[in-house]
Design a protein around this motif. Sequence first.
Motif, PDB file in Angstrom:
ATOM      1  N   THR A   1       1.475  32.154 -15.786  1.00 13.96           N
ATOM      2  CA  THR A   1       1.706  33.549 -15.435  1.00 13.96           C
ATOM      3  C   THR A   1       2.492  34.219 -16.542  1.00 13.96           C
ATOM      4  O   THR A   1       3.581  33.762 -16.900  1.00 13.96           O
ATOM      5  CB  THR A   1       2.509  33.639 -14.117  1.00 13.96           C
ATOM      6  OG1 THR A   1       1.823  32.886 -13.121  1.00 13.96           O
ATOM      7  CG2 THR A   1       2.672  35.073 -13.679  1.00 13.96           C
ATOM      8  N   PRO A   2       1.960  35.294 -17.111  1.00 18.66           N
ATOM      9  CA  PRO A   2       2.673  35.963 -18.197  1.00 18.66           C
ATOM     10  C   PRO A   2       3.950  36.638 -17.688  1.00 18.66           C
ATOM     11  O   PRO A   2       3.996  37.109 -16.541  1.00 18.66           O
ATOM     12  CB  PRO A   2       1.680  36.999 -18.713  1.00 18.66           C
ATOM     13  CG  PRO A   2       0.752  37.220 -17.583  1.00 18.66           C
ATOM     14  CD  PRO A   2       0.708  35.934 -16.792  1.00 18.66           C
ATOM     15  N   ASP A   3       4.959  36.634 -18.526  1.00 16.63           N
ATOM     16  CA  ASP A   3       6.195  37.329 -18.189  1.00 16.63           C
ATOM     17  C   ASP A   3       5.934  38.836 -18.238  1.00 16.63           C
ATOM     18  O   ASP A   3       5.367  39.354 -19.199  1.00 16.63           O
ATOM     19  CB  ASP A   3       7.309  36.980 -19.168  1.00 16.63           C
ATOM     20  CG  ASP A   3       7.765  35.525 -19.033  1.00 16.63           C
ATOM     21  OD1 ASP A   3       7.575  34.965 -17.942  1.00 16.63           O
ATOM     22  OD2 ASP A   3       8.287  34.974 -19.998  1.00 16.63           O
ATOM     23  N   ILE A   4       6.365  39.519 -17.201  1.00 19.11           N
ATOM     24  CA  ILE A   4       6.180  40.968 -17.144  1.00 19.11           C
ATOM     25  C   ILE A   4       7.533  41.610 -17.351  1.00 19.11           C
ATOM     26  O   ILE A   4       8.472  41.382 -16.590  1.00 19.11           O
ATOM     27  CB  ILE A   4       5.576  41.403 -15.799  1.00 19.11           C
ATOM     28  CG1 ILE A   4       4.213  40.751 -15.613  1.00 19.11           C
ATOM     29  CG2 ILE A   4       5.498  42.915 -15.709  1.00 19.11           C
ATOM     30  CD1 ILE A   4       3.611  40.992 -14.248  1.00 19.11           C
ATOM     31  N   ILE A   5       7.610  42.399 -18.397  1.00 15.83           N
ATOM     32  CA  ILE A   5       8.854  43.089 -18.685  1.00 15.83           C
ATOM     33  C   ILE A   5       8.741  44.496 -18.095  1.00 15.83           C
ATOM     34  O   ILE A   5       7.873  45.280 -18.454  1.00 15.83           O
ATOM     35  CB  ILE A   5       9.116  43.169 -20.202  1.00 15.83           C
ATOM     36  CG1 ILE A   5       9.195  41.765 -20.770  1.00 15.83           C
ATOM     37  CG2 ILE A   5      10.383  43.978 -20.480  1.00 15.83           C
ATOM     38  CD1 ILE A   5       9.307  41.726 -22.279  1.00 15.83           C
ATOM     39  N   ALA A   6       9.622  44.768 -17.163  1.00 16.87           N
ATOM     40  CA  ALA A   6       9.568  46.077 -16.478  1.00 16.87           C
ATOM     41  C   ALA A   6      10.332  47.121 -17.232  1.00 16.87           C
ATOM     42  O   ALA A   6      11.198  46.937 -17.972  1.00 16.87           O
ATOM     43  CB  ALA A   6      10.119  45.938 -15.066  1.00 16.87           C
TER      44      ALA A   6
END
Length: 74
Positions: A69-74
């Motif tokens: 799962t790719p890291d999602i930067i908010a």
Amino acid sequence: MTDDEGPIPFPNMEIRSKLVVLRQQHQDLDAAVSALEAAPMVDQLQVARLKKQKLILRDQITMLEGQMTPDIIA
């Protein structure tokens, strides 16, 4: 890219392969636990050991799924 570099490796393919193996091992352990529990003389120690192995496999599966799962930067 030149022709001699070969195909671009897919890092998730290795993880997916490991996941397939770990999930199969987890299923196999689940079947073994069910068979042991259905036996007339249940070896509780053996059942506990197999369940512990299942938990270890579940942790490994969860870790590998997290790597996919790719890291999602908010």
